[in-house]
Design a protein around this motif. Sequence first.
Motif, PDB file in Angstrom:
ATOM      1  N   GLY A 395       0.802  -1.219   0.000  1.00  0.00           N
ATOM      2  CA  GLY A 395       0.000   0.000   0.000  1.00  0.00           C
ATOM      3  C   GLY A 395       0.824   1.253   0.000  1.00  0.00           C
ATOM      4  O   GLY A 395       0.392   2.275   0.516  1.00  0.00           O
ATOM      5  N   SER A 397       1.733   4.476  -0.967  1.00  0.00           N
ATOM      6  CA  SER A 397       0.986   5.440  -1.763  1.00  0.00           C
ATOM      7  C   SER A 397       1.872   6.398  -2.536  1.00  0.00           C
ATOM      8  O   SER A 397       1.375   7.310  -3.186  1.00  0.00           O
ATOM      9  CB  SER A 397       0.045   6.244  -0.868  1.00  0.00           C
ATOM     10  OG  SER A 397       0.778   7.065   0.005  1.00  0.00           O
ATOM     11  N   GLU A 404      -7.422   1.897  -5.385  1.00  0.00           N
ATOM     12  CA  GLU A 404      -7.437   1.251  -4.080  1.00  0.00           C
ATOM     13  C   GLU A 404      -6.257   0.307  -3.977  1.00  0.00           C
ATOM     14  O   GLU A 404      -5.725  -0.174  -4.983  1.00  0.00           O
ATOM     15  CB  GLU A 404      -8.758   0.521  -3.841  1.00  0.00           C
ATOM     16  CG  GLU A 404      -9.083  -0.569  -4.837  1.00  0.00           C
ATOM     17  CD  GLU A 404     -10.292  -1.401  -4.427  1.00  0.00           C
ATOM     18  OE1 GLU A 404     -10.562  -1.509  -3.218  1.00  0.00           O
ATOM     19  OE2 GLU A 404     -10.938  -1.965  -5.322  1.00  0.00           O
ATOM     20  N   THR A 405      -5.809   0.021  -2.769  1.00  0.00           N
ATOM     21  CA  THR A 405      -4.675  -0.867  -2.545  1.00  0.00           C
ATOM     22  C   THR A 405      -5.031  -1.875  -1.461  1.00  0.00           C
ATOM     23  O   THR A 405      -5.948  -1.643  -0.652  1.00  0.00           O
ATOM     24  CB  THR A 405      -3.437  -0.078  -2.078  1.00  0.00           C
ATOM     25  OG1 THR A 405      -3.691   0.497  -0.778  1.00  0.00           O
ATOM     26  CG2 THR A 405      -3.078   1.027  -3.067  1.00  0.00           C
ATOM     27  N   GLY A 408      -4.780  -0.160   1.791  1.00  0.00           N
ATOM     28  CA  GLY A 408      -5.871   0.794   1.956  1.00  0.00           C
ATOM     29  C   GLY A 408      -7.145   0.107   2.410  1.00  0.00           C
ATOM     30  O   GLY A 408      -7.885   0.618   3.270  1.00  0.00           O
ATOM     31  N   ARG A 409      -7.420  -1.074   1.829  1.00  0.00           N
ATOM     32  CA  ARG A 409      -8.607  -1.828   2.234  1.00  0.00           C
ATOM     33  C   ARG A 409      -8.466  -2.331   3.669  1.00  0.00           C
ATOM     34  O   ARG A 409      -9.428  -2.332   4.433  1.00  0.00           O
ATOM     35  CB  ARG A 409      -8.842  -2.994   1.267  1.00  0.00           C
ATOM     36  CG  ARG A 409      -9.204  -2.549  -0.146  1.00  0.00           C
ATOM     37  CD  ARG A 409      -9.715  -3.703  -0.988  1.00  0.00           C
ATOM     38  NE  ARG A 409      -8.710  -4.717  -1.263  1.00  0.00           N
ATOM     39  CZ  ARG A 409      -7.876  -4.694  -2.298  1.00  0.00           C
ATOM     40  NH1 ARG A 409      -7.913  -3.676  -3.156  1.00  0.00           N
ATOM     41  NH2 ARG A 409      -7.006  -5.670  -2.496  1.00  0.00           N
ATOM     42  N   THR A 434      -6.284   6.526  -0.085  1.00  0.00           N
ATOM     43  CA  THR A 434      -5.031   5.875  -0.496  1.00  0.00           C
ATOM     44  C   THR A 434      -3.826   6.742  -0.173  1.00  0.00           C
ATOM     45  O   THR A 434      -2.770   6.236   0.227  1.00  0.00           O
ATOM     46  CB  THR A 434      -5.068   5.557  -2.000  1.00  0.00           C
ATOM     47  OG1 THR A 434      -6.069   4.567  -2.243  1.00  0.00           O
ATOM     48  CG2 THR A 434      -3.736   5.022  -2.500  1.00  0.00           C
ATOM     49  N   ASN A 501     -10.575   4.034  -0.278  1.00  0.00           N
ATOM     50  CA  ASN A 501     -10.718   2.589  -0.141  1.00  0.00           C
ATOM     51  C   ASN A 501     -11.920   2.295   0.753  1.00  0.00           C
ATOM     52  O   ASN A 501     -11.966   2.751   1.897  1.00  0.00           O
ATOM     53  CB  ASN A 501      -9.462   1.985   0.490  1.00  0.00           C
ATOM     54  CG  ASN A 501      -8.234   2.171  -0.368  1.00  0.00           C
ATOM     55  OD1 ASN A 501      -7.864   1.303  -1.145  1.00  0.00           O
ATOM     56  ND2 ASN A 501      -7.570   3.324  -0.239  1.00  0.00           N
ATOM     57  N   SER A 503     -14.549  -0.130   3.035  1.00  0.00           N
ATOM     58  CA  SER A 503     -14.449  -1.281   3.929  1.00  0.00           C
ATOM     59  C   SER A 503     -15.186  -2.478   3.342  1.00  0.00           C
ATOM     60  O   SER A 503     -15.953  -2.365   2.376  1.00  0.00           O
ATOM     61  CB  SER A 503     -15.026  -0.927   5.298  1.00  0.00           C
ATOM     62  OG  SER A 503     -16.369  -0.481   5.158  1.00  0.00           O
ATOM     63  N   ASP A 584     -10.557  -6.817  -4.490  1.00  0.00           N
ATOM     64  CA  ASP A 584     -10.929  -5.452  -4.855  1.00  0.00           C
ATOM     65  C   ASP A 584     -12.414  -5.223  -4.561  1.00  0.00           C
ATOM     66  O   ASP A 584     -13.243  -6.133  -4.660  1.00  0.00           O
ATOM     67  CB  ASP A 584     -10.686  -5.197  -6.340  1.00  0.00           C
ATOM     68  CG  ASP A 584      -9.204  -5.190  -6.692  1.00  0.00           C
ATOM     69  OD1 ASP A 584      -8.374  -5.215  -5.756  1.00  0.00           O
ATOM     70  OD2 ASP A 584      -8.891  -5.154  -7.888  1.00  0.00           O
ATOM     71  N   ARG A 585     -12.729  -3.985  -4.232  1.00  0.00           N
ATOM     72  CA  ARG A 585     -14.113  -3.625  -3.919  1.00  0.00           C
ATOM     73  C   ARG A 585     -14.682  -2.577  -4.881  1.00  0.00           C
ATOM     74  O   ARG A 585     -15.849  -2.229  -4.804  1.00  0.00           O
ATOM     75  CB  ARG A 585     -14.187  -3.103  -2.486  1.00  0.00           C
ATOM     76  CG  ARG A 585     -13.827  -4.211  -1.495  1.00  0.00           C
ATOM     77  CD  ARG A 585     -13.363  -3.720  -0.157  1.00  0.00           C
ATOM     78  NE  ARG A 585     -12.880  -4.846   0.638  1.00  0.00           N
ATOM     79  CZ  ARG A 585     -12.333  -4.729   1.843  1.00  0.00           C
ATOM     80  NH1 ARG A 585     -12.194  -3.528   2.389  1.00  0.00           N
ATOM     81  NH2 ARG A 585     -11.922  -5.795   2.495  1.00  0.00           N
TER      82      ARG A 585
END
Length: 589
Positions: A395, A397, A404-405, A408-409, A434, A501, A503, A584-585
């Motif tokens: 992550g 940055s 997103e990373t 980050g998540r 991020t 990012n 949740s 990934d979200r």
Amino acid sequence: MKRTRLGAVVATAAVALSTAAVAAPSSAAPDKDRETVQSAPAVQEAPARKAKRRAAIRILSFNDFHGRLRDEGGLGGAPALAAKITELRQQYGRRTTVTAAAGDLIGASQFESTIFQDEPTIEVLEAMGLQTSAVGNHEFDEGVRELLRIQHGGCYDQCFEDGVAYDGADFPYLAANVTWKGSGKPILPPYWVKKVRGVEVGFIGVVTDDLPVLVNPSGIRNVDVGSEAEAINHYSQVLSAKGVKTQVVLMHEGSAQTWEPGEGETPEDDPRTPNTCIGLEGPVAAINDAVVPQVDAMVTGHSHEGYVCMLDDPRGNPRPVTQASDYGSLVTATKLVVDRKTGNVLRDRSKARNHEVTVEDGVDETVQAIVQKWLDKAAPLANEVVGSVTEDITGDSSGDRGAETPMGRLVADSILWGTQAEADGGAEIAFMNTSGVRDSFIYAETPGGEQPGEITYGEAGAVAPFGNLLVTLDLTGADIEAVLNQQWKGEAASRPVLALNPSEGFTYDWDPEAHQVVPGSMELNGEPVGADDVYRVATLNFLADGGDGFTAFGEGENVLGGPSDLENLVAYLEANPGLSVTDDRVGGL
């Protein structure tokens, strides 16, 4: 800033860059006002006369040091940076050089600096002979009051060196475009003048005018942030009136070189190096066009890039515009040749080069001893094991802040975890920016002698460096969509996208062409998010206050504060050992 354990927050990041050749100066004709007077007809004597009339001055510069006491991967770090600066001073002559910086010297620092309010970084910068610097946005991470303490001295909530009060930086920070609200008076000196080989050299310092959206607004509520170019031009006129004709800008604003492979080319054909200026994009070129010709060179920062450009001023005369990447991995040497009689810089003789900084080239023992002193002070807390991972969770940055990373998540999940209980806010969704994630958890790294996969307090602090607080608030689905749409900052921004990012359980799709959330794509735990439905959202106070331009958080109601981000992250790690990468979200971002 809330303090955890020793009252610390932390940061670290790593970037490796290559080097290359010197950029050639432009062939544009010099400004007539800057031409040297023709020598007398005596041919044999002319060179000697010209030589006496000319003074070669070198500006040694760097930017975005971010409290990098230790090197990462053999690049940068305070001891190696100090050694390189000493080497260049010896090469060019100590009396002919000035060492300056373009901001973000502190903030988002390594653990050993952040835990002691970046006083260790100021000490090593003093030891390496830094003479002046522009303020950067990270100098304002804890507000104007703390920046003034860093400049002028005084203990924070304790004195870190056995009761000895911190005495402030012995170099001046410059802030020409940051003024006390309504007064027009800079909070720090707008310029600094140094006489070099009989020539007065004026340095004007400015910070990006995006400052209000890059730091917590509450910390700078008593100041105004003006245009970089307008402040530069005003103080250039002031310096000119004082007879200071050699002028250098230190600007915490940056651009980046861009290149796309053509037909038959591969990424290995990329011609960009820290000493080229290819496809420069970002605010620097426009600012350069607006800055008066009296300014002879511009040292930039903020975008963590390496480049050497010769950009025409408004009269068509080339001037060096440079940046030295970050973390002390490069030092720029800019040569300005001055006509002693007129005081003007001979622009056709100006040039610059970025020099790589590596540990292999040597380290400064004095600075190394200072670093070791602070490492020893920080070690007991830094090496405490607080959690574990089963694989790398990345992550950093300093790379793409528009995506997103995994880290980050993870941080977003930790924020949700720490605010889900009704007493803690009852959050249903959490967001983490991020750009606020400053390091990775690498399975094989064992900085404190811990076992592979174990995470120390220092490593956690490196991820969450800013001392933010958790905040929960009520937002409608429409408000959430407005927040997410503010990830797009525009093509003209130095970073067009700053990602959030989400949740676990919250997903949506992003339209990269329209630069917005795909309507109707937001879901929470598989259920559509209703535009009029109210959701309890958790984030950092930095974002809740409009930081990074996310002003739509301001629509929130029933705001409740919580613990510090680092305290919460450590608690999450302790309660959830064996963490791994999550899916990934966000689709399309």
